[in-house]
Design a protein around this motif. Structure first.
Motif, PDB file in Angstrom:
ATOM      1  N   ILE A   5       0.838  -1.200   0.000  1.00  0.00           N
ATOM      2  CA  ILE A   5       0.000   0.000   0.000  1.00  0.00           C
ATOM      3  C   ILE A   5       0.875   1.254   0.000  1.00  0.00           C
ATOM      4  N   GLU A   6       1.911   1.236   0.830  1.00  0.00           N
ATOM      5  CA  GLU A   6       2.804   2.398   0.881  1.00  0.00           C
ATOM      6  C   GLU A   6       3.537   2.585  -0.443  1.00  0.00           C
ATOM      7  N   GLY A   7       4.032   1.491  -1.016  1.00  0.00           N
ATOM      8  CA  GLY A   7       4.755   1.587  -2.281  1.00  0.00           C
ATOM      9  C   GLY A   7       3.871   2.031  -3.431  1.00  0.00           C
ATOM     10  N   ARG A   8       2.645   1.539  -3.468  1.00  0.00           N
ATOM     11  CA  ARG A   8       1.736   1.832  -4.574  1.00  0.00           C
ATOM     12  C   ARG A   8       1.064   3.197  -4.437  1.00  0.00           C
ATOM     13  N   PHE A   9       0.654   3.545  -3.207  1.00  0.00           N
ATOM     14  CA  PHE A   9      -0.150   4.752  -3.021  1.00  0.00           C
ATOM     15  C   PHE A   9       0.537   5.846  -2.211  1.00  0.00           C
ATOM     16  N   GLY A  10       1.709   5.539  -1.634  1.00  0.00           N
ATOM     17  CA  GLY A  10       2.425   6.536  -0.850  1.00  0.00           C
ATOM     18  C   GLY A  10       1.793   6.829   0.506  1.00  0.00           C
ATOM     19  N   VAL A  11       0.983   5.896   0.999  1.00  0.00           N
ATOM     20  CA  VAL A  11       0.309   6.068   2.284  1.00  0.00           C
ATOM     21  C   VAL A  11       0.820   5.013   3.250  1.00  0.00           C
ATOM     22  N   HIS A  12       1.383   5.458   4.377  1.00  0.00           N
ATOM     23  CA  HIS A  12       1.896   4.520   5.372  1.00  0.00           C
ATOM     24  C   HIS A  12       0.804   4.186   6.380  1.00  0.00           C
ATOM     25  N   TYR A  13       0.508   2.889   6.492  1.00  0.00           N
ATOM     26  CA  TYR A  13      -0.426   2.397   7.506  1.00  0.00           C
ATOM     27  C   TYR A  13       0.310   1.426   8.410  1.00  0.00           C
ATOM     28  N   ASP A  14       0.008   1.466   9.695  1.00  0.00           N
ATOM     29  CA  ASP A  14       0.517   0.481  10.631  1.00  0.00           C
ATOM     30  C   ASP A  14      -0.102  -0.873  10.280  1.00  0.00           C
ATOM     31  N   HIS A  15       0.651  -1.946  10.497  1.00  0.00           N
ATOM     32  CA  HIS A  15       0.144  -3.270  10.124  1.00  0.00           C
ATOM     33  C   HIS A  15      -1.135  -3.630  10.879  1.00  0.00           C
ATOM     34  N   ASP A  16      -1.327  -3.122  12.103  1.00  0.00           N
ATOM     35  CA  ASP A  16      -2.568  -3.383  12.834  1.00  0.00           C
ATOM     36  C   ASP A  16      -3.769  -2.768  12.104  1.00  0.00           C
ATOM     37  N   HIS A  17      -3.571  -1.567  11.577  1.00  0.00           N
ATOM     38  CA  HIS A  17      -4.652  -0.922  10.840  1.00  0.00           C
ATOM     39  C   HIS A  17      -4.934  -1.676   9.542  1.00  0.00           C
ATOM     40  N   VAL A  18      -3.895  -2.173   8.901  1.00  0.00           N
ATOM     41  CA  VAL A  18      -4.079  -2.930   7.654  1.00  0.00           C
ATOM     42  C   VAL A  18      -4.898  -4.185   7.937  1.00  0.00           C
ATOM     43  N   GLY A  19      -4.701  -4.795   9.102  1.00  0.00           N
ATOM     44  CA  GLY A  19      -5.516  -5.957   9.478  1.00  0.00           C
ATOM     45  C   GLY A  19      -6.992  -5.600   9.554  1.00  0.00           C
ATOM     46  N   ARG A  20      -7.302  -4.461  10.153  1.00  0.00           N
ATOM     47  CA  ARG A  20      -8.697  -4.015  10.222  1.00  0.00           C
ATOM     48  C   ARG A  20      -9.228  -3.690   8.827  1.00  0.00           C
ATOM     49  N   LEU A  21      -8.373  -3.105   7.996  1.00  0.00           N
ATOM     50  CA  LEU A  21      -8.754  -2.782   6.625  1.00  0.00           C
ATOM     51  C   LEU A  21      -9.044  -4.063   5.835  1.00  0.00           C
ATOM     52  N   MET A  22      -8.204  -5.085   6.008  1.00  0.00           N
ATOM     53  CA  MET A  22      -8.411  -6.367   5.331  1.00  0.00           C
ATOM     54  C   MET A  22      -9.751  -6.975   5.750  1.00  0.00           C
ATOM     55  N   GLN A  23     -10.057  -6.885   7.020  1.00  0.00           N
ATOM     56  CA  GLN A  23     -11.321  -7.419   7.517  1.00  0.00           C
ATOM     57  C   GLN A  23     -12.496  -6.650   6.916  1.00  0.00           C
ATOM     58  N   LYS A  24     -12.388  -5.327   6.891  1.00  0.00           N
ATOM     59  CA  LYS A  24     -13.449  -4.480   6.341  1.00  0.00           C
ATOM     60  C   LYS A  24     -13.691  -4.779   4.860  1.00  0.00           C
TER      61      LYS A  24
END
Length: 141
Positions: free
Chosen positions: A89-108
């Motif tokens: 996500i950071e490489g493609r969109f330039g947005v840094h997310y913590d891995h915990d937040h990415v887990g919630r995003l994956m669930q959503k």
């Protein structure tokens, strides 16, 4: 809205607090809002939270990235981890997310099941049917 109706009917703040399992301070706050701003001020609203740093279009691309697999996105095996997806996500969109937040995003986004908090299988099997104290002799005073 039932609490509002009770307050409008003249039920005391203490009674409303007890009935709904809230503090008297909360019931007082409800009553004050009702008196100053009216019923509409107490309607349930969805908490919006902080806006996403990814656009809607970018969010919709994440399932496609996930479906391509981790190998296509530069990893040695096809196992997605939250840290790996955060990196993409950071490489493609330039947005840094913590891995915990990415887990919630994956669930959503429906990319993984919700995790339940429970004891590990090793812990559960080691202590199943045991109080953990069976080898301790009782002492008599």
């Amino acid at each position: 809205m039932e609490a509002v109706q009770d307050l409008l009917r003249g039920l005391t703040q203490s009674s409303v607090a007890r009935k709904f399992g809230v503090s008297r301070t909360t019931a007082s706050r409800w009553n004050r809002a009702l008196q100053l701003k009216g019923v509409e001020s107490l309607r349930k609203r969805r908490a919006t939270g902080r806006p996403s740093r990814l656009s809607r279009e970018q969010l919709l691309l994440i399932p496609d990235i996930f479906a391509q697999g981790a190998i296509v996105n530069g990893f040695p095996d096809d196992r997605w981890t939250t840290a790996r997806l955060a990196s993409v996500i950071e490489g493609r969109f330039g947005v840094h997310y913590d891995h915990d937040h990415v887990g919630r995003l994956m669930q959503k986004l429906g990319l993984r099941e919700a995790r339940t908090r429970s004891a590990s299988p090793a812990f559960t099997s080691a202590y199943a049917g045991s109080s953990g104290y069976s080898d301790i002799a009782p002492t008599v005073a």
